[in-house]
Design a protein around this motif. Structure first.
Motif, PDB file in Angstrom:
ATOM      1  N   ALA A   1      18.508   9.841  23.772  1.00  0.00           N
ATOM      2  CA  ALA A   1      18.376  11.151  24.429  1.00  0.00           C
ATOM      3  C   ALA A   1      17.549  12.097  23.561  1.00  0.00           C
ATOM      4  CB  ALA A   1      19.764  11.738  24.706  1.00  0.00           C
ATOM      5  N   TYR A   2      17.776  12.052  22.265  1.00  0.00           N
ATOM      6  CA  TYR A   2      17.013  12.898  21.345  1.00  0.00           C
ATOM      7  C   TYR A   2      15.533  12.527  21.384  1.00  0.00           C
ATOM      8  CZ  TYR A   2      15.830  15.433  17.078  1.00  0.00           C
ATOM      9  OH  TYR A   2      15.266  16.281  16.160  1.00  0.00           O
ATOM     10  N   ARG A   3      15.257  11.231  21.419  1.00  0.00           N
ATOM     11  CA  ARG A   3      13.866  10.757  21.512  1.00  0.00           C
ATOM     12  C   ARG A   3      13.216  11.267  22.796  1.00  0.00           C
ATOM     13  NH1 ARG A   3       9.707   9.419  23.408  1.00  0.00           N
ATOM     14  NH2 ARG A   3       8.454   7.605  23.033  1.00  0.00           N
ATOM     15  N   LEU A   4      13.930  11.169  23.904  1.00  0.00           N
ATOM     16  CA  LEU A   4      13.376  11.602  25.189  1.00  0.00           C
ATOM     17  C   LEU A   4      13.203  13.117  25.273  1.00  0.00           C
ATOM     18  CD1 LEU A   4      15.220   9.221  27.666  1.00  0.00           C
ATOM     19  CD2 LEU A   4      12.814   9.159  26.984  1.00  0.00           C
ATOM     20  N   SER A   5      13.986  13.856  24.470  1.00  0.00           N
ATOM     21  CA  SER A   5      13.887  15.319  24.509  1.00  0.00           C
ATOM     22  C   SER A   5      12.555  15.818  23.953  1.00  0.00           C
ATOM     23  CB  SER A   5      15.032  15.955  23.716  1.00  0.00           C
ATOM     24  OG  SER A   5      14.802  15.844  22.311  1.00  0.00           O
TER      25      SER A   5
ATOM     26  N   ARG B   1      15.664  12.475  11.840  1.00  0.00           N
ATOM     27  CA  ARG B   1      17.106  12.444  12.004  1.00  0.00           C
ATOM     28  C   ARG B   1      17.593  11.001  11.988  1.00  0.00           C
ATOM     29  NH1 ARG B   1      20.247  15.414  16.991  1.00  0.00           N
ATOM     30  NH2 ARG B   1      22.330  14.787  16.401  1.00  0.00           N
ATOM     31  N   THR B   2      18.807  10.805  11.482  1.00  0.00           N
ATOM     32  CA  THR B   2      19.408   9.483  11.436  1.00  0.00           C
ATOM     33  C   THR B   2      20.703   9.492  12.241  1.00  0.00           C
ATOM     34  OG1 THR B   2      18.461   9.081   9.244  1.00  0.00           O
ATOM     35  CG2 THR B   2      20.314   7.696   9.902  1.00  0.00           C
ATOM     36  N   PHE B   3      20.878   8.481  13.088  1.00  0.00           N
ATOM     37  CA  PHE B   3      22.068   8.340  13.917  1.00  0.00           C
ATOM     38  C   PHE B   3      22.840   7.103  13.501  1.00  0.00           C
ATOM     39  CE2 PHE B   3      19.139  10.767  16.490  1.00  0.00           C
ATOM     40  CZ  PHE B   3      19.934  11.652  17.192  1.00  0.00           C
ATOM     41  N   ALA B   4      24.153   7.134  13.659  1.00  0.00           N
ATOM     42  CA  ALA B   4      24.967   5.933  13.492  1.00  0.00           C
ATOM     43  C   ALA B   4      24.749   5.048  14.710  1.00  0.00           C
ATOM     44  CB  ALA B   4      26.446   6.305  13.377  1.00  0.00           C
ATOM     45  N   PHE B   5      25.002   3.750  14.565  1.00  0.00           N
ATOM     46  CA  PHE B   5      24.786   2.829  15.676  1.00  0.00           C
ATOM     47  C   PHE B   5      25.605   3.230  16.903  1.00  0.00           C
ATOM     48  CE2 PHE B   5      25.514  -1.128  18.062  1.00  0.00           C
ATOM     49  CZ  PHE B   5      24.189  -1.464  18.309  1.00  0.00           C
ATOM     50  N   GLY B   6      26.792   3.757  16.687  1.00  0.00           N
ATOM     51  CA  GLY B   6      27.639   4.206  17.787  1.00  0.00           C
ATOM     52  C   GLY B   6      27.068   5.402  18.535  1.00  0.00           C
ATOM     53  N   GLU B   7      26.070   6.057  17.950  1.00  0.00           N
ATOM     54  CA  GLU B   7      25.421   7.210  18.571  1.00  0.00           C
ATOM     55  C   GLU B   7      24.085   6.829  19.220  1.00  0.00           C
ATOM     56  OE1 GLU B   7      26.515  10.933  15.764  1.00  0.00           O
ATOM     57  OE2 GLU B   7      25.316   9.353  14.794  1.00  0.00           O
ATOM     58  N   LEU B   8      23.923   5.557  19.508  1.00  0.00           N
ATOM     59  CA  LEU B   8      22.657   5.084  20.069  1.00  0.00           C
ATOM     60  C   LEU B   8      22.245   5.825  21.343  1.00  0.00           C
ATOM     61  CD1 LEU B   8      20.442   3.080  19.376  1.00  0.00           C
ATOM     62  CD2 LEU B   8      21.650   1.366  20.722  1.00  0.00           C
ATOM     63  N   PRO B   9      23.158   6.085  22.289  1.00  0.00           N
ATOM     64  CA  PRO B   9      22.741   6.860  23.470  1.00  0.00           C
ATOM     65  C   PRO B   9      22.216   8.250  23.100  1.00  0.00           C
ATOM     66  CG  PRO B   9      24.834   5.781  23.898  1.00  0.00           C
ATOM     67  CD  PRO B   9      24.533   5.603  22.433  1.00  0.00           C
TER      68      PRO B   9
ATOM     69  N   ALA C   1       0.833  -1.207   0.000  1.00  0.00           N
ATOM     70  CA  ALA C   1       0.000   0.000   0.000  1.00  0.00           C
ATOM     71  C   ALA C   1       0.869   1.259   0.000  1.00  0.00           C
ATOM     72  CB  ALA C   1      -0.923  -0.006   1.212  1.00  0.00           C
ATOM     73  N   LEU C   2       1.946   1.250   0.760  1.00  0.00           N
ATOM     74  CA  LEU C   2       2.856   2.401   0.761  1.00  0.00           C
ATOM     75  C   LEU C   2       3.468   2.616  -0.616  1.00  0.00           C
ATOM     76  CD1 LEU C   2       4.743   1.996   4.164  1.00  0.00           C
ATOM     77  CD2 LEU C   2       2.922   3.611   3.606  1.00  0.00           C
ATOM     78  N   GLU C   3       3.890   1.534  -1.242  1.00  0.00           N
ATOM     79  CA  GLU C   3       4.494   1.641  -2.574  1.00  0.00           C
ATOM     80  C   GLU C   3       3.475   2.118  -3.602  1.00  0.00           C
ATOM     81  OE1 GLU C   3       6.198  -2.229  -3.134  1.00  0.00           O
ATOM     82  OE2 GLU C   3       8.008  -1.707  -1.998  1.00  0.00           O
ATOM     83  N   ALA C   4       2.241   1.664  -3.497  1.00  0.00           N
ATOM     84  CA  ALA C   4       1.207   2.034  -4.466  1.00  0.00           C
ATOM     85  C   ALA C   4       0.791   3.493  -4.329  1.00  0.00           C
ATOM     86  CB  ALA C   4      -0.021   1.122  -4.293  1.00  0.00           C
ATOM     87  N   THR C   5       0.800   4.020  -3.110  1.00  0.00           N
ATOM     88  CA  THR C   5       0.330   5.384  -2.883  1.00  0.00           C
ATOM     89  C   THR C   5       1.446   6.422  -2.872  1.00  0.00           C
ATOM     90  OG1 THR C   5       0.481   5.148  -0.483  1.00  0.00           O
ATOM     91  CG2 THR C   5      -1.627   4.563  -1.517  1.00  0.00           C
ATOM     92  N   GLY C   6       2.677   5.960  -2.711  1.00  0.00           N
ATOM     93  CA  GLY C   6       3.791   6.901  -2.631  1.00  0.00           C
ATOM     94  C   GLY C   6       3.954   7.545  -1.266  1.00  0.00           C
ATOM     95  N   VAL C   7       3.179   7.097  -0.295  1.00  0.00           N
ATOM     96  CA  VAL C   7       3.289   7.633   1.063  1.00  0.00           C
ATOM     97  C   VAL C   7       4.641   7.228   1.646  1.00  0.00           C
ATOM     98  CG1 VAL C   7       2.336   7.512   3.401  1.00  0.00           C
ATOM     99  CG2 VAL C   7       0.812   7.599   1.431  1.00  0.00           C
ATOM    100  N   ARG C   8       5.307   8.173   2.260  1.00  0.00           N
ATOM    101  CA  ARG C   8       6.613   7.905   2.863  1.00  0.00           C
ATOM    102  C   ARG C   8       6.635   8.457   4.285  1.00  0.00           C
ATOM    103  NH1 ARG C   8       6.703   4.735  -0.469  1.00  0.00           N
ATOM    104  NH2 ARG C   8       7.896   4.670  -2.355  1.00  0.00           N
ATOM    105  N   PRO C   9       7.322   7.758   5.197  1.00  0.00           N
ATOM    106  CA  PRO C   9       7.416   8.287   6.558  1.00  0.00           C
ATOM    107  C   PRO C   9       8.296   9.534   6.598  1.00  0.00           C
ATOM    108  CG  PRO C   9       8.803   6.357   6.322  1.00  0.00           C
ATOM    109  CD  PRO C   9       8.018   6.499   5.037  1.00  0.00           C
TER     110      PRO C   9
ATOM    111  N   GLU D   1      12.030  16.714  20.949  1.00  0.00           N
ATOM    112  CA  GLU D   1      12.263  17.727  19.917  1.00  0.00           C
ATOM    113  C   GLU D   1      12.031  17.210  18.504  1.00  0.00           C
ATOM    114  OE1 GLU D   1      16.133  19.457  20.396  1.00  0.00           O
ATOM    115  OE2 GLU D   1      15.880  19.659  22.558  1.00  0.00           O
ATOM    116  N   HIS D   2      11.866  15.922  18.356  1.00  0.00           N
ATOM    117  CA  HIS D   2      11.768  15.342  17.014  1.00  0.00           C
ATOM    118  C   HIS D   2      10.351  15.475  16.447  1.00  0.00           C
ATOM    119  CE1 HIS D   2      10.378  12.220  19.710  1.00  0.00           C
ATOM    120  NE2 HIS D   2       9.772  11.640  18.684  1.00  0.00           N
ATOM    121  N   PHE D   3      10.295  15.440  15.124  1.00  0.00           N
ATOM    122  CA  PHE D   3       9.033  15.353  14.411  1.00  0.00           C
ATOM    123  C   PHE D   3       9.228  14.301  13.336  1.00  0.00           C
ATOM    124  CE2 PHE D   3       6.164  16.287  10.921  1.00  0.00           C
ATOM    125  CZ  PHE D   3       4.967  16.424  11.597  1.00  0.00           C
ATOM    126  N   GLY D   4       8.665  13.157  13.526  1.00  0.00           N
ATOM    127  CA  GLY D   4       8.859  12.058  12.586  1.00  0.00           C
ATOM    128  C   GLY D   4       9.722  10.976  13.185  1.00  0.00           C
TER     129      GLY D   4
END
Length: 89
Positions: free
Chosen positions: A74-78, A62-70, A50-58, A80-83
């Motif tokens: 922290a960003y999630r808990l802040s 922001r994207t973090f490297a695995f080494g930036e997991l903490p 359905a996503l592919e058929a409609t073109g809807v995208r999340p 401040e994110h949208f998406g």
């Protein structure tokens, strides 16, 4: 089960809890327990189609490297994110 929880105190479980749930401890510590219901493999395939058929995208905030997991948590808990917050490895 609850000794290492910080605030907010929430437990999300996508699997069936095994054993007894310590209800009194959860209530005393004001811990929110929420189960997650996930669909079947077929549901996921239908969703992707359905996503592919409609073109809807999340929306990816922001994207973090695995080494930036903490930092990602922290960003999630802040709040401040949208998406979506993504982690690459």
């Amino acid at each position: 089960m609850t000794e290492n929880l910080g605030k907010p105190r929430r437990i999300f479980d996508e699997h069936q809890l095994e054993g007894q749930v310590p209800t009194v401890e959860l209530m005393r510590k004001q811990i929110h327990l929420q189960g997650l219901v996930v669909g079947s493999r077929r549901d996921q395939q239908n969703y992707i189609a359905a996503l592919e058929a409609t073109g809807v995208r999340p929306v990816i905030d922001r994207t973090f490297a695995f080494g930036e997991l903490p930092e990602a948590f922290a960003y999630r808990l802040s709040g401040e994110h949208f998406g979506k917050i993504c982690v690459e490895w």
